[in-house]
Design a protein around this motif. Structure first.
Motif, mmCIF file in Angstrom:
data_model
loop_
_atom_site.group_PDB
_atom_site.id
_atom_site.type_symbol
_atom_site.label_atom_id
_atom_site.label_comp_id
_atom_site.label_asym_id
_atom_site.label_seq_id
_atom_site.Cartn_x
_atom_site.Cartn_y
_atom_site.Cartn_z
ATOM 1 N N MET A 467 -14.852 12.144 24.588
ATOM 2 C CA MET A 467 -13.509 12.576 24.201
ATOM 3 C C MET A 467 -13.489 13.100 22.764
ATOM 4 S SD MET A 467 -10.982 9.711 25.842
ATOM 5 C CE MET A 467 -11.164 9.160 27.533
ATOM 6 N N HIS A 468 -14.144 12.369 21.865
ATOM 7 C CA HIS A 468 -14.188 12.802 20.468
ATOM 8 C C HIS A 468 -14.903 14.146 20.331
ATOM 9 C CE1 HIS A 468 -12.275 9.553 18.293
ATOM 10 N NE2 HIS A 468 -12.991 8.652 18.943
ATOM 11 N N GLY A 474 -11.924 21.218 19.555
ATOM 12 C CA GLY A 474 -10.597 21.829 19.624
ATOM 13 C C GLY A 474 -9.860 21.617 20.922
ATOM 14 N N CYS A 475 -10.539 21.100 21.950
ATOM 15 C CA CYS A 475 -9.893 20.869 23.244
ATOM 16 C C CYS A 475 -8.905 19.707 23.152
ATOM 17 C CB CYS A 475 -10.933 20.552 24.317
ATOM 18 S SG CYS A 475 -12.105 21.882 24.641
ATOM 19 N N GLY A 476 -7.910 19.726 24.038
ATOM 20 C CA GLY A 476 -6.972 18.617 24.130
ATOM 21 C C GLY A 476 -7.395 17.661 25.236
ATOM 22 N N ILE A 477 -6.973 16.386 25.130
ATOM 23 C CA ILE A 477 -7.237 15.378 26.151
ATOM 24 C C ILE A 477 -5.902 14.850 26.647
ATOM 25 C CG2 ILE A 477 -8.311 13.165 26.695
ATOM 26 C CD1 ILE A 477 -10.351 15.260 26.066
ATOM 27 N N ALA A 478 -5.703 14.914 27.963
ATOM 28 C CA ALA A 478 -4.450 14.454 28.572
ATOM 29 C C ALA A 478 -4.740 13.364 29.589
ATOM 30 C CB ALA A 478 -3.718 15.620 29.244
ATOM 31 N N ILE A 479 -3.839 12.377 29.665
ATOM 32 C CA ILE A 479 -3.890 11.361 30.706
ATOM 33 C C ILE A 479 -2.948 11.794 31.818
ATOM 34 C CG2 ILE A 479 -3.443 8.956 31.292
ATOM 35 C CD1 ILE A 479 -5.851 9.348 29.551
ATOM 36 N N LEU A 489 -1.055 0.317 28.736
ATOM 37 C CA LEU A 489 -0.519 1.061 27.611
ATOM 38 C C LEU A 489 -1.349 0.851 26.351
ATOM 39 C CD1 LEU A 489 3.285 0.291 28.160
ATOM 40 C CD2 LEU A 489 1.977 2.242 28.972
ATOM 41 N N SER A 490 -1.956 -0.331 26.229
ATOM 42 C CA SER A 490 -2.722 -0.633 25.025
ATOM 43 C C SER A 490 -3.928 0.284 24.872
ATOM 44 C CB SER A 490 -3.181 -2.091 25.042
ATOM 45 O OG SER A 490 -4.006 -2.330 26.157
ATOM 46 N N TYR A 491 -4.433 0.831 25.982
ATOM 47 C CA TYR A 491 -5.609 1.686 25.892
ATOM 48 C C TYR A 491 -5.294 3.026 25.243
ATOM 49 C CZ TYR A 491 -8.502 -1.454 28.642
ATOM 50 O OH TYR A 491 -9.230 -2.543 29.065
ATOM 51 N N LEU A 492 -4.031 3.402 25.229
ATOM 52 C CA LEU A 492 -3.674 4.682 24.612
ATOM 53 C C LEU A 492 -4.015 4.697 23.122
ATOM 54 C CD1 LEU A 492 -0.200 5.424 26.247
ATOM 55 C CD2 LEU A 492 -2.421 6.407 26.831
ATOM 56 N N ARG A 493 -3.964 3.536 22.498
ATOM 57 C CA ARG A 493 -4.211 3.470 21.062
ATOM 58 C C ARG A 493 -5.690 3.540 20.732
ATOM 59 N NH1 ARG A 493 -1.108 -1.353 18.252
ATOM 60 N NH2 ARG A 493 -1.951 -0.188 16.473
ATOM 61 N N SER A 494 -6.554 3.131 21.659
ATOM 62 C CA SER A 494 -7.983 3.053 21.356
ATOM 63 C C SER A 494 -8.763 4.282 21.787
ATOM 64 C CB SER A 494 -8.587 1.795 22.006
ATOM 65 O OG SER A 494 -8.401 1.814 23.404
ATOM 66 N N PHE A 495 -8.103 5.240 22.440
ATOM 67 C CA PHE A 495 -8.785 6.456 22.863
ATOM 68 C C PHE A 495 -8.110 7.673 22.229
ATOM 69 C CE2 PHE A 495 -10.351 3.595 26.077
ATOM 70 C CZ PHE A 495 -11.609 4.094 26.393
ATOM 71 N N PRO A 496 -8.885 8.722 21.993
ATOM 72 C CA PRO A 496 -8.327 9.935 21.377
ATOM 73 C C PRO A 496 -7.546 10.773 22.386
ATOM 74 C CG PRO A 496 -10.668 10.231 21.793
ATOM 75 C CD PRO A 496 -10.359 8.814 22.156
ATOM 76 N N ILE A 497 -6.302 10.408 22.600
ATOM 77 C CA ILE A 497 -5.446 11.067 23.596
ATOM 78 C C ILE A 497 -4.431 11.963 22.881
ATOM 79 C CG2 ILE A 497 -3.878 10.719 25.531
ATOM 80 C CD1 ILE A 497 -6.700 9.632 25.983
ATOM 81 N N ASP A 498 -4.267 13.194 23.396
ATOM 82 C CA ASP A 498 -3.282 14.123 22.839
ATOM 83 C C ASP A 498 -2.016 14.177 23.678
ATOM 84 O OD1 ASP A 498 -5.015 15.435 20.691
ATOM 85 O OD2 ASP A 498 -6.233 15.775 22.481
ATOM 86 N N GLY A 531 2.933 9.213 18.668
ATOM 87 C CA GLY A 531 2.724 10.566 18.189
ATOM 88 C C GLY A 531 2.022 11.479 19.162
ATOM 89 N N MET A 532 2.094 11.176 20.439
ATOM 90 C CA MET A 532 1.444 11.992 21.466
ATOM 91 C C MET A 532 2.449 12.902 22.143
ATOM 92 S SD MET A 532 -0.922 9.016 23.189
ATOM 93 C CE MET A 532 -2.063 8.068 22.168
ATOM 94 N N THR A 533 1.949 14.012 22.676
ATOM 95 C CA THR A 533 2.791 14.922 23.434
ATOM 96 C C THR A 533 3.073 14.330 24.810
ATOM 97 O OG1 THR A 533 1.884 16.843 22.284
ATOM 98 C CG2 THR A 533 2.963 17.242 24.402
ATOM 99 N N LEU A 534 4.298 14.432 25.261
ATOM 100 C CA LEU A 534 4.715 13.863 26.544
ATOM 101 C C LEU A 534 5.082 14.980 27.504
ATOM 102 C CD1 LEU A 534 5.381 11.104 27.946
ATOM 103 C CD2 LEU A 534 7.728 11.449 27.201
ATOM 104 N N ILE A 535 4.501 14.948 28.703
ATOM 105 C CA ILE A 535 4.855 15.906 29.760
ATOM 106 C C ILE A 535 5.378 15.112 30.944
ATOM 107 C CG2 ILE A 535 3.998 17.649 31.375
ATOM 108 C CD1 ILE A 535 1.892 18.418 29.332
ATOM 109 N N ILE A 536 6.545 15.483 31.442
ATOM 110 C CA ILE A 536 7.150 14.813 32.590
ATOM 111 C C ILE A 536 6.870 15.646 33.833
ATOM 112 C CG2 ILE A 536 9.237 13.813 33.552
ATOM 113 C CD1 ILE A 536 8.472 12.577 30.908
ATOM 114 N N GLU A 537 6.233 15.027 34.839
ATOM 115 C CA GLU A 537 5.902 15.723 36.077
ATOM 116 C C GLU A 537 6.982 15.468 37.140
ATOM 117 O OE1 GLU A 537 1.193 15.755 36.525
ATOM 118 O OE2 GLU A 537 1.983 13.711 36.531
ATOM 119 N N GLY A 538 7.043 16.352 38.116
ATOM 120 C CA GLY A 538 7.856 16.132 39.305
ATOM 121 C C GLY A 538 9.352 16.300 39.109
#
Length: 582
Positions: A467-468, A474-479, A489-498, A531-538
């Motif tokens: 991920m790093h 320059g790529c983004g990482i999305a869950i 939810l706690s894993y969001l803090r330990s991984f480089p998520i955009d 501080g992450m970007t949020l996308i709502i699906e559906g």
């Protein structure tokens, strides 16, 4: 008859070993060597008369047995019999001596303290004269050798953790049962979520669970059954006497009852679940390898359908053939470019423009028609085709993004889904993916890689490194589909998520269902605070859109705006909704 006495061993030995025409000095020299050998030989030696009464023994006999010379002189050799050899054995020994004058073999003797020990015994019948017979016996203590052999056997055939038979011993036992005529059942059992236990707790806890499972399963089988640990979290059972599927199902349910209550570990209780596959001999196959494969296929179907157990059957066999054909067809579809991509727009509702696209693969089978990704993506993961499929998707998505940029839609980013097996097989520096992007002439900032929550739960440092590496380029990482899996939810803090994409299941009941609204609000606040970007699906209704707009959710994806579109339709769509962006 002339009887041998205890005072005669030297004469006996002399008479039965050296040639009588030796010179006196040669004879004396030979007897000196005999005395040294007699005194220091490691093997026990005893000389008996014709009634098997002991005439003399060497020091090694005393060391090995614990009996002294005084204890055994004049005593019958039955004194140190262990009782472990039957009368037939001794009759055979006596007959062999009578016919051949020599017997060799393994025997169990007894030490003076009563403990039995194995020995390799050689008995030689000696005819001293026409009327005089004696016996010389030599034996070696095999205790250390047998112990070493037992250790090697246990190490080779038994699992060191659970002390159950291992896969090698299980395979031997399976082959032996298949050579008989009696029916039996083969059951394979796999624990669920053991990887999660090992990663979220520790491997010691995982080992404790495996031992506890082995103990419980052992308590539910008969002495005639064989239970083995055949893999990391997989066990197998051989159950003689099972003649039909009904019997097998009843027995399997009894075994699965082992998981009805929690496992008590040192500081906690854990509930575990398992799945089981069953195959019967001879109806499902008479070949050991095929029978095991059939049971494992039944296990696979049980796990796939989230069932506790599954029996192999002709229907399952047909499904397997169909699946294998579909797998081959998918391989050909990848190879001959028979797949296609569609793209679903992701809107920024604040700026009223499309800012991202999600690339989605489609397969139009020549015979079956459209096949859902829900069916063929897992098939690709299971069969090892996912790497080739993923690379095909990335390459064609990048090519179409280049076309859009040339049409003037230069700010649009492309989201590409990558499965956990794909992500875990690339280099730590993600060179393969980054090279594809560079070869297409794209800036890595225009590509977002979507991964699932399960990848985070593995919590491997190697995944974090990949991920790093992607983010550094320059790529983004999305869950993707956040909240449908482990919801950690706690894993969001330990991984480089955009980017975090909230699954449609959280949206479809809003704003009517208040509890769903509260849950969604909590996730939105958490992601925004990180501080992450949020996308709502559906998103499919105006009411849903209004609710999300009030909560400052800017990025929306759903049928309210557009269904996934082939490239030509997508281009027309973008030219229509964003004409000023060309």
């Amino acid at each position: 008859m002339v009887k041998l006495t205890a005072e005669q061993p030297q004469k006996l030995q002399t008479s039965i070993t050296p040639a009588r025409d030796f010179q006196d000095w040669e004879l004396n020299h030979f007897q000196q060597h005999q005395a040294i050998i007699w005194q220091h030989l490691n093997d026990a030696v005893l000389i008996c008369d014709d009634r098997m009464h002991v005439l003399t023994v060497n020091p090694a006999f005393e060391r090995i047995t614990g009996f002294t010379r005084a204890d055994v002189i004049g005593q019958n050799v039955e004194l140190w019999r262990s009782g472990l050899m039957n009368k037939r054995f001794y009759r055979h020994l006596a007959q062999t001596l009578e016919q051949q004058a020599l017997w060799q073999g393994e025997i169990w003797n007894r030490r003076k303290d009563g403990t039995p020990f194995p020995a390799f015994l050689t008995v030689c019948k000696q005819v001293v004269s026409a009327v005089t017979t004696g016996y010389v016996a030599i034996f070696r203590d095999l205790s250390a050798q047998k112990e070493a052999e037992s250790h090697v056997h246990n190490h080779t055939h038994y699992d060191l953790l659970t002390e159950l038979p291992n896969r090698q011993l299980f395979a031997q036992s399976l082959g032996r049962l298949c050579s008989y005529e009696d029916p039996f059942a083969l059951l394979v059992l796999d624990l669920n979520d053991m990887k999660t236990v090992n990663t979220s707790m520790d491997h010691q806890t995982g080992d404790d669970i495996l031992c506890a499972v082995a103990h419980r399963l052992s308590g539910r089988i008969r002495s005639s059954d064989l239970l083995a640990r055949t893999g990391g979290d997989e066990f197998a059972l051989l159950v003689p006497g099972i003649v039909n599927r009904r019997q097998a199902e009843i027995f399997a349910k009894q075994i699965m009852g082992s998981f009805d209550w929690p496992f008590q570990l040192e500081n906690q209780q854990l509930y575990m679940a398992a799945a089981m596959g069953i195959a019967l001999w001879p109806m499902d196959s008479k070949e050991p390898d095929v029978l095991l494969s059939n049971a494992e296929q039944a296990l696979f179907e049980a796990k796939k359908q989230r069932l506790p157990l599954k029996l192999y059957s002709s229907e399952l066999r047909r499904n397997l053939r169909s699946r294998n054909k579909l797998q081959q067809d998918l391989a050909n579809a990848i190879k001959y470019h028979q797949l296609s991509l569609v793209y679903q727009p992701i809107w920024d509702i604040d700026s009223h423009r499309v800012v991202k696209l999600e690339a989605l693969v489609r397969w139009q089978h020549p015979e079956r028609g459209a096949i859902s990704p829900v069916e063929f993506i897992p098939l690709a993961e299971e069969s090892g085709l996912i790497q080739g499929l993923g690379q095909w998707i990335l390459l064609h998505a990048c090519a179409d993004l280049v076309k859009l940029h040339r049409k003037g839609f230069t700010q649009i980013q492309m989201s590409v889904n990558r499965s956990t097996p794909e992500f875990q097989t690339i280099d730590l520096d993600a060179r393969e993916w980054l090279t594809t992007i560079a070869d297409m002439g794209l800036d890595p900032k225009s590509i977002i890689f979507e991964i699932t929550e399960s990848l985070l739960m593995s919590n491997q440092e190697s995944n974090r490194q990949r991920m790093h590496a992607l983010r550094a380029a320059g790529c983004g990482i999305a869950i993707d589909d956040f909240g449908t899996g482990y919801s950690a939810l706690s894993y969001l803090r330990s991984f480089p998520i955009d980017v975090v994409k909230i699954d449609r299941t959280f949206v479809r009941s809003i704003p009517e269902e208040k509890q769903e609204c509260l849950l969604l609000d909590g996730i939105i606040n958490l992601v925004n605070n990180l501080g992450m970007t949020l996308i709502i699906e559906g998103v499919e209704t105006d009411d849903q859109l209004d609710y999300l707009r009030q909560r400052q959710c800017s990025y929306i994806q759903g049928f309210l705006f557009s269904k996934p579109l082939p490239f030509d339709e997508l281009l027309s769509y973008l030219q229509r909704v964003m004409p000023s962006r060309q």
